[in-house]
Design a protein around this motif. Structure first.
Motif, PDB file in Angstrom:
ATOM      1  N   TRP A 116      28.117 -28.709 -57.580  1.00 22.51           N
ATOM      2  CA  TRP A 116      27.274 -27.519 -57.446  1.00 22.51           C
ATOM      3  C   TRP A 116      26.281 -27.817 -56.337  1.00 22.51           C
ATOM      4  O   TRP A 116      25.646 -28.871 -56.336  1.00 22.51           O
ATOM      5  CB  TRP A 116      26.515 -27.238 -58.744  1.00 22.51           C
ATOM      6  CG  TRP A 116      27.431 -26.896 -59.880  1.00 22.51           C
ATOM      7  CD1 TRP A 116      27.995 -27.751 -60.782  1.00 22.51           C
ATOM      8  CD2 TRP A 116      27.900 -25.602 -60.223  1.00 22.51           C
ATOM      9  NE1 TRP A 116      28.780 -27.056 -61.660  1.00 22.51           N
ATOM     10  CE2 TRP A 116      28.740 -25.727 -61.339  1.00 22.51           C
ATOM     11  CE3 TRP A 116      27.677 -24.335 -59.694  1.00 22.51           C
ATOM     12  CZ2 TRP A 116      29.360 -24.649 -61.945  1.00 22.51           C
ATOM     13  CZ3 TRP A 116      28.296 -23.248 -60.300  1.00 22.51           C
ATOM     14  CH2 TRP A 116      29.126 -23.410 -61.403  1.00 22.51           C
ATOM     15  N   HIS A 166      20.602 -29.068 -52.195  1.00 22.06           N
ATOM     16  CA  HIS A 166      20.555 -30.046 -53.286  1.00 22.06           C
ATOM     17  C   HIS A 166      21.907 -29.992 -53.974  1.00 22.06           C
ATOM     18  O   HIS A 166      22.364 -28.915 -54.366  1.00 22.06           O
ATOM     19  CB  HIS A 166      19.450 -29.717 -54.296  1.00 22.06           C
ATOM     20  CG  HIS A 166      18.076 -29.747 -53.722  1.00 22.06           C
ATOM     21  ND1 HIS A 166      17.369 -30.906 -53.560  1.00 22.06           N
ATOM     22  CD2 HIS A 166      17.289 -28.751 -53.248  1.00 22.06           C
ATOM     23  CE1 HIS A 166      16.199 -30.628 -53.021  1.00 22.06           C
ATOM     24  NE2 HIS A 166      16.129 -29.325 -52.818  1.00 22.06           N
ATOM     25  N   SER A 167      22.536 -31.153 -54.140  1.00 25.86           N
ATOM     26  CA  SER A 167      23.859 -31.199 -54.753  1.00 25.86           C
ATOM     27  C   SER A 167      23.814 -31.877 -56.109  1.00 25.86           C
ATOM     28  O   SER A 167      23.048 -32.820 -56.314  1.00 25.86           O
ATOM     29  CB  SER A 167      24.836 -31.973 -53.859  1.00 25.86           C
ATOM     30  OG  SER A 167      24.930 -31.366 -52.596  1.00 25.86           O
ATOM     31  N   SER A 168      24.654 -31.399 -57.012  1.00 28.86           N
ATOM     32  CA  SER A 168      24.831 -32.021 -58.320  1.00 28.86           C
ATOM     33  C   SER A 168      26.319 -32.175 -58.562  1.00 28.86           C
ATOM     34  O   SER A 168      27.081 -31.219 -58.421  1.00 28.86           O
ATOM     35  CB  SER A 168      24.234 -31.143 -59.433  1.00 28.86           C
ATOM     36  OG  SER A 168      22.848 -30.977 -59.258  1.00 28.86           O
TER      37      SER A 168
END
Length: 152
Positions: A68, A136-138
């Motif tokens: 995400w 921002h990555s998850s």
């Protein structure tokens, strides 16, 4: 379109198995073939049924990493959002994209082969989009639930 109970039943069955023949669908709903076919056709024509697809196991086709990415844009204007949308719509790795309220402007969902592919995606694609300010990555550790059927 307001759906009646029979239409909801038809849709529930088709969401589980869109390969059902009209005869099999009619039998399960408890009606004859012609009225059942008309109900399905009516829902297709109204856009309630958008299409029929084969659902793949993403891990078996080499897309085991789910990521995400939250995106904040540099500016908030129709032109900036339109340019961003056009670029994202043309990217195969992005399987879902949502415009959000709050600190994050857009949320992207990606299916990738691994973290190396995430690095390549970020450097070769996402960070080259001039409208983007911050990302921002998850990375998902595991998938707990992923349903395609809508709760009717």
């Amino acid at each position: 379109m307001k759906l009646d109970q029979t239409q909801r039943h038809i849709l529930t069955l088709l969401q589980k198995d869109s390969t059902l023949s009209t005869q099999a669908l009619a039998d399960k709903v408890g009606m004859s073939v012609s009225p059942c076919w008309r109900r399905v056709k009516e829902m297709e024509d109204a856009g309630v049924i958008r299409g029929y697809v084969a659902l793949l196991d993403r891990t078996k086709v080499g897309l085991g990493t789910c990521v995400w990415v939250r995106v904040k844009l540099k500016q908030h204007s129709v032109e900036v959002l339109d340019r961003f949308e056009q670029v994202v719509k043309g990217c195969d790795q992005v399987v879902e994209c949502y415009e959000l309220l709050g600190e994050t402007d857009c949320l992207l969902k990606l299916y990738l082969p691994g973290l190396e592919a995430l690095s390549a995606f970020m450097h070769d694609f996402l960070l080259k989009i001039p409208e983007i300010d911050v990302t921002h990555s998850s990375v998902a550790l595991r998938e707990i639930k992923n349903e395609t059927a809508l709760p009717l």
